[in-house]
Design a protein around this motif. Structure first.
Motif, PDB file in Angstrom:
ATOM      1  N   GLY A   1       3.790  16.445  14.363  1.00 52.82           N
ATOM      2  CA  GLY A   1       3.706  15.943  13.001  1.00 52.82           C
ATOM      3  C   GLY A   1       4.497  14.669  12.838  1.00 52.82           C
ATOM      4  N   LYS A   2       4.227  13.964  11.746  1.00 52.19           N
ATOM      5  CA  LYS A   2       4.944  12.718  11.481  1.00 52.19           C
ATOM      6  C   LYS A   2       5.276  12.594  10.012  1.00 52.19           C
ATOM      7  CE  LYS A   2       3.507   9.632  15.163  1.00 52.19           C
ATOM      8  NZ  LYS A   2       2.646   8.509  15.535  1.00 52.19           N
ATOM      9  N   GLU A   3       6.364  11.875   9.776  1.00 48.76           N
ATOM     10  CA  GLU A   3       6.722  11.560   8.398  1.00 48.76           C
ATOM     11  C   GLU A   3       6.802  10.047   8.272  1.00 48.76           C
ATOM     12  OE1 GLU A   3      10.182  13.591   6.916  1.00 48.76           O
ATOM     13  OE2 GLU A   3      10.617  11.976   5.502  1.00 48.76           O
ATOM     14  N   TYR A   4       6.068   9.519   7.311  1.00 45.11           N
ATOM     15  CA  TYR A   4       6.158   8.098   6.977  1.00 45.11           C
ATOM     16  C   TYR A   4       6.716   7.986   5.562  1.00 45.11           C
ATOM     17  CZ  TYR A   4       3.284   6.360  10.868  1.00 45.11           C
ATOM     18  OH  TYR A   4       2.814   6.010  12.099  1.00 45.11           O
ATOM     19  N   ARG A   5       7.443   6.922   5.315  1.00 44.86           N
ATOM     20  CA  ARG A   5       7.860   6.667   3.932  1.00 44.86           C
ATOM     21  C   ARG A   5       7.404   5.271   3.530  1.00 44.86           C
ATOM     22  NH1 ARG A   5      13.459   9.800   2.552  1.00 44.86           N
ATOM     23  NH2 ARG A   5      12.957  11.688   3.723  1.00 44.86           N
TER      24      ARG A   5
ATOM     25  N   THR B   1      -4.525  16.453   8.885  1.00 44.79           N
ATOM     26  CA  THR B   1      -3.984  17.310   7.829  1.00 44.79           C
ATOM     27  C   THR B   1      -2.768  16.632   7.214  1.00 44.79           C
ATOM     28  OG1 THR B   1      -4.715  19.303   8.984  1.00 44.79           O
ATOM     29  CG2 THR B   1      -3.014  19.581   7.291  1.00 44.79           C
ATOM     30  N   ILE B   2      -2.822  16.393   5.917  1.00 46.49           N
ATOM     31  CA  ILE B   2      -1.635  15.899   5.207  1.00 46.49           C
ATOM     32  C   ILE B   2      -0.982  17.101   4.534  1.00 46.49           C
ATOM     33  CG2 ILE B   2      -0.712  14.319   3.467  1.00 46.49           C
ATOM     34  CD1 ILE B   2      -3.050  12.528   3.813  1.00 46.49           C
ATOM     35  N   HIS B   3       0.267  17.361   4.921  1.00 51.15           N
ATOM     36  CA  HIS B   3       0.972  18.509   4.354  1.00 51.15           C
ATOM     37  C   HIS B   3       1.484  18.213   2.951  1.00 51.15           C
ATOM     38  CE1 HIS B   3       0.666  20.108   8.329  1.00 51.15           C
ATOM     39  NE2 HIS B   3       1.539  19.262   8.861  1.00 51.15           N
ATOM     40  N   SER B   4       2.012  17.021   2.769  1.00 52.24           N
ATOM     41  CA  SER B   4       2.599  16.719   1.457  1.00 52.24           C
ATOM     42  C   SER B   4       2.716  15.215   1.233  1.00 52.24           C
ATOM     43  CB  SER B   4       3.989  17.372   1.332  1.00 52.24           C
ATOM     44  OG  SER B   4       4.837  16.853   2.336  1.00 52.24           O
ATOM     45  N   ILE B   5       2.649  14.831  -0.012  1.00 51.20           N
ATOM     46  CA  ILE B   5       2.970  13.461  -0.438  1.00 51.20           C
ATOM     47  C   ILE B   5       3.921  13.626  -1.621  1.00 51.20           C
ATOM     48  CG2 ILE B   5       2.127  11.235  -1.295  1.00 51.20           C
ATOM     49  CD1 ILE B   5      -0.638  11.935  -0.152  1.00 51.20           C
ATOM     50  N   GLU B   6       5.136  13.160  -1.422  1.00 54.61           N
ATOM     51  CA  GLU B   6       6.173  13.385  -2.427  1.00 54.61           C
ATOM     52  C   GLU B   6       6.599  12.031  -2.977  1.00 54.61           C
ATOM     53  OE1 GLU B   6      10.676  15.297  -2.418  1.00 54.61           O
ATOM     54  OE2 GLU B   6       9.465  15.349  -0.598  1.00 54.61           O
ATOM     55  N   LEU B   7       6.885  11.984  -4.254  1.00 56.12           N
ATOM     56  CA  LEU B   7       7.306  10.730  -4.884  1.00 56.12           C
ATOM     57  C   LEU B   7       8.722  10.877  -5.414  1.00 56.12           C
ATOM     58  CD1 LEU B   7       7.114   8.001  -6.328  1.00 56.12           C
ATOM     59  CD2 LEU B   7       5.655   9.052  -8.032  1.00 56.12           C
TER      60      LEU B   7
ATOM     61  N   GLU C   1       9.855   5.771  -3.805  1.00 57.58           N
ATOM     62  CA  GLU C   1       9.698   6.084  -2.392  1.00 57.58           C
ATOM     63  C   GLU C   1       8.666   7.195  -2.281  1.00 57.58           C
ATOM     64  OE1 GLU C   1      13.207   5.969   0.285  1.00 57.58           O
ATOM     65  OE2 GLU C   1      12.767   8.081   0.631  1.00 57.58           O
ATOM     66  N   PHE C   2       7.626   6.941  -1.501  1.00 53.97           N
ATOM     67  CA  PHE C   2       6.581   7.946  -1.263  1.00 53.97           C
ATOM     68  C   PHE C   2       6.798   8.516   0.135  1.00 53.97           C
ATOM     69  CE2 PHE C   2       3.521   7.503  -4.769  1.00 53.97           C
ATOM     70  CZ  PHE C   2       3.975   6.337  -5.368  1.00 53.97           C
ATOM     71  N   ILE C   3       6.848   9.831   0.227  1.00 52.75           N
ATOM     72  CA  ILE C   3       7.076  10.501   1.507  1.00 52.75           C
ATOM     73  C   ILE C   3       5.793  11.211   1.920  1.00 52.75           C
ATOM     74  CG2 ILE C   3       8.516  12.171   2.747  1.00 52.75           C
ATOM     75  CD1 ILE C   3      10.656  11.747   0.598  1.00 52.75           C
ATOM     76  N   PHE C   4       5.233  10.767   3.036  1.00 51.19           N
ATOM     77  CA  PHE C   4       3.981  11.327   3.548  1.00 51.19           C
ATOM     78  C   PHE C   4       4.291  12.170   4.786  1.00 51.19           C
ATOM     79  CE2 PHE C   4       0.858   8.663   1.243  1.00 51.19           C
ATOM     80  CZ  PHE C   4       1.670   7.632   0.794  1.00 51.19           C
TER      81      PHE C   4
ATOM     82  N   LEU D   1      -3.309   4.831  -4.239  1.00 56.58           N
ATOM     83  CA  LEU D   1      -2.468   5.446  -5.282  1.00 56.58           C
ATOM     84  C   LEU D   1      -1.953   4.397  -6.267  1.00 56.58           C
ATOM     85  CD1 LEU D   1      -0.493   8.098  -3.165  1.00 56.58           C
ATOM     86  CD2 LEU D   1      -2.237   8.549  -4.927  1.00 56.58           C
ATOM     87  N   LEU D   2      -1.649   3.189  -5.760  1.00 62.39           N
ATOM     88  CA  LEU D   2      -1.208   2.129  -6.676  1.00 62.39           C
ATOM     89  C   LEU D   2      -2.339   1.741  -7.628  1.00 62.39           C
ATOM     90  CD1 LEU D   2       0.941  -0.085  -4.256  1.00 62.39           C
ATOM     91  CD2 LEU D   2       1.771   1.287  -6.185  1.00 62.39           C
ATOM     92  N   GLU D   3      -3.569   1.758  -7.149  1.00 67.90           N
ATOM     93  CA  GLU D   3      -4.698   1.447  -8.036  1.00 67.90           C
ATOM     94  C   GLU D   3      -4.911   2.552  -9.069  1.00 67.90           C
ATOM     95  OE1 GLU D   3      -8.170   0.071  -5.875  1.00 67.90           O
ATOM     96  OE2 GLU D   3      -6.997  -1.459  -4.819  1.00 67.90           O
ATOM     97  N   VAL D   4      -4.548   3.782  -8.721  1.00 68.42           N
ATOM     98  CA  VAL D   4      -4.554   4.860  -9.721  1.00 68.42           C
ATOM     99  C   VAL D   4      -3.460   4.583 -10.757  1.00 68.42           C
ATOM    100  CG1 VAL D   4      -4.135   7.327 -10.113  1.00 68.42           C
ATOM    101  CG2 VAL D   4      -5.505   6.593  -8.138  1.00 68.42           C
ATOM    102  N   GLY D   5      -2.321   4.113 -10.273  1.00 66.71           N
ATOM    103  CA  GLY D   5      -1.197   3.842 -11.167  1.00 66.71           C
ATOM    104  C   GLY D   5      -1.457   2.728 -12.164  1.00 66.71           C
ATOM    105  N   THR D   6      -2.316   1.791 -11.803  1.00 61.39           N
ATOM    106  CA  THR D   6      -2.635   0.697 -12.728  1.00 61.39           C
ATOM    107  C   THR D   6      -3.911   0.962 -13.505  1.00 61.39           C
ATOM    108  OG1 THR D   6      -3.797  -0.471 -10.948  1.00 61.39           O
ATOM    109  CG2 THR D   6      -1.496  -1.073 -11.316  1.00 61.39           C
ATOM    110  N   GLY D   7      -4.550   2.111 -13.255  1.00 64.90           N
ATOM    111  CA  GLY D   7      -5.746   2.468 -14.014  1.00 64.90           C
ATOM    112  C   GLY D   7      -7.051   1.958 -13.426  1.00 64.90           C
TER     113      GLY D   7
END
Lengths: 255, 255
Positions: free
Chosen positions: B108-112, B170-176, B184-187, B204-210
């Protein structure tokens, strides 16, 4: 003509210091080049609260300049940041009285010095904090601080290269904040001599390793001789954090 | 011959990416050059958990290499860091079984991904965080996350330049995490495709701006076509934070 006061931040890593010089990239040089573009080729001279050396950073350096342009205060950052390189950023501008002077109106300054103590160098901190992977006795450092405060002739903590004659300054406080493997020293005073914060810092580190003791501080001050203080701590840990003017227009931390 | 596993950190700003290439400074190139010096000119090949692109940083990249040298585990950082440039740092080394492989043994891997939203560019963050000074609806972003989790064919969130055929991950989690003006987004997942975190982030940023809505996510996934997702977010905000191996030797965060 309008006088504008601006708060600027810069990453000192790639500069030969703040002050303009014939060779080398300087913060003042970049600021004046950007202002010249904005003024269609006319020279605009920038005055700062003081110089910073190569590698020293600024979070709240204050400058002033005169301009015939009637740009609203809140539009200046947008107007200038597009013309400035990425390692300088104008954070805030206000129109001030023509008597205001970034250097001569200043009543105090705050510098911060950052240290990280992890065993190995960090690729993200090596230009922004001093790496000091040695055991430090923080209680000894804290015990040394009180004798460095107050109003003194700080010749012992001033680079011999200075041209300033009056070396009496007042240090209001030196505060130490510890977070995990990082130390932050906050120096507040009415003004600081050339290399003064870095020499104070280097001396405190020598207290922390036992090379000097807290009780040496008064004697070092009394000698008025640079050779008795500790080594000059490296530039990369130092930040000009805030410049204080009269209480009515104290600078906010803006970054 | 010994197989060594190391955790390394690097500031990606001045690299043309992790992987060695004919032109351009690379992390792998610097690591192999340092190991070659330590091995008196003999070539030592380094294998990593995966590549990172130009400008992408690493806090916990994992590599392995084989060496006849019998250097104790805790001496490796000191031995190699002196031969490495300041923007790469070896944090930890352990001797592992010869079957261990930095890439193929990873589970597994974690990116931020780091973003700062202040109005003006910061001279200290421009290479280390994505500057996004626009209003973001964080509730909308949080609402979009659940449909991106789980096991899916992530073709829509993968650069068309990839050579990988199986795009099921498989993405286990995306945390903000929000701190002042920083996000900080933790993938965390079992693996990520080429540009996948940056495309997820851009979407996700495009979701944030509508520009996109939370309910679009399922449809975008189902289309298996890159053109429906958002723009690829800039490299400077991305960190390879941690690589997970079998539970017995999970990597610690070391910086």
């Amino acid at each position: 003509m309008n006088r504008y006061k601006s708060v600027i931040a810069y990453d000192g890593s790639s500069f030969s210091g703040y002050q303009i010089q014939p060779n080398g990239r300087t913060v003042q040089g970049e600021l004046e080049a950007a202002l010249q573009k904005l003024h269609k080729g006319a020279n605009v001279k920038v005055a700062a609260s003081g110089r910073t050396d190569a590698g020293v950073h600024a979070i709240g350096q204050v400058i002033h300049f005169d301009s015939p342009l009637e740009i609203p205060e809140d539009k200046w950052p947008t107007a200038l940041n597009g013309l400035l390189p990425n390692d300088i950023s104008l954070q805030k501008t206000e129109k001030v009285h023509p008597d205001f002077h970034a250097r001569f109106s200043a009543v105090g300054k705050e510098y911060r010095y950052k240290i990280y103590t992890s065993s190995y160098r960090s690729p993200f901190k090596h230009m922004y904090e001093c790496h000091y992977p040695y055991a430090l006795d923080l209680d000894a450092i804290k015990a040394a601080i009180p004798s460095l405060l107050g109003t003194h002739d700080y010749t012992s903590f001033c680079s011999a290269k200075t041209e300033v004659e009056d070396k009496v300054r007042t240090i209001h406080s030196i505060e130490l904040i510890q977070k995990h493997d990082e130390l932050e020293f906050i120096f507040k005073g009415n003004g600081f001599l050339y290399n003064m914060v870095r020499i104070l810092m280097g001396t405190l580190l020598e207290v922390g390793t036992g090379k000097k003791s807290a009780s040496d501080m008064g004697w070092i001050l009394s000698q008025k001789n640079r050779i008795h203080a500790g080594k000059t701590a490296p530039a990369e840990g130092l930040y000009l954090w805030k410049v204080y003017y009269s209480s009515s227009n104290e600078e906010e931390e803006v970054i």
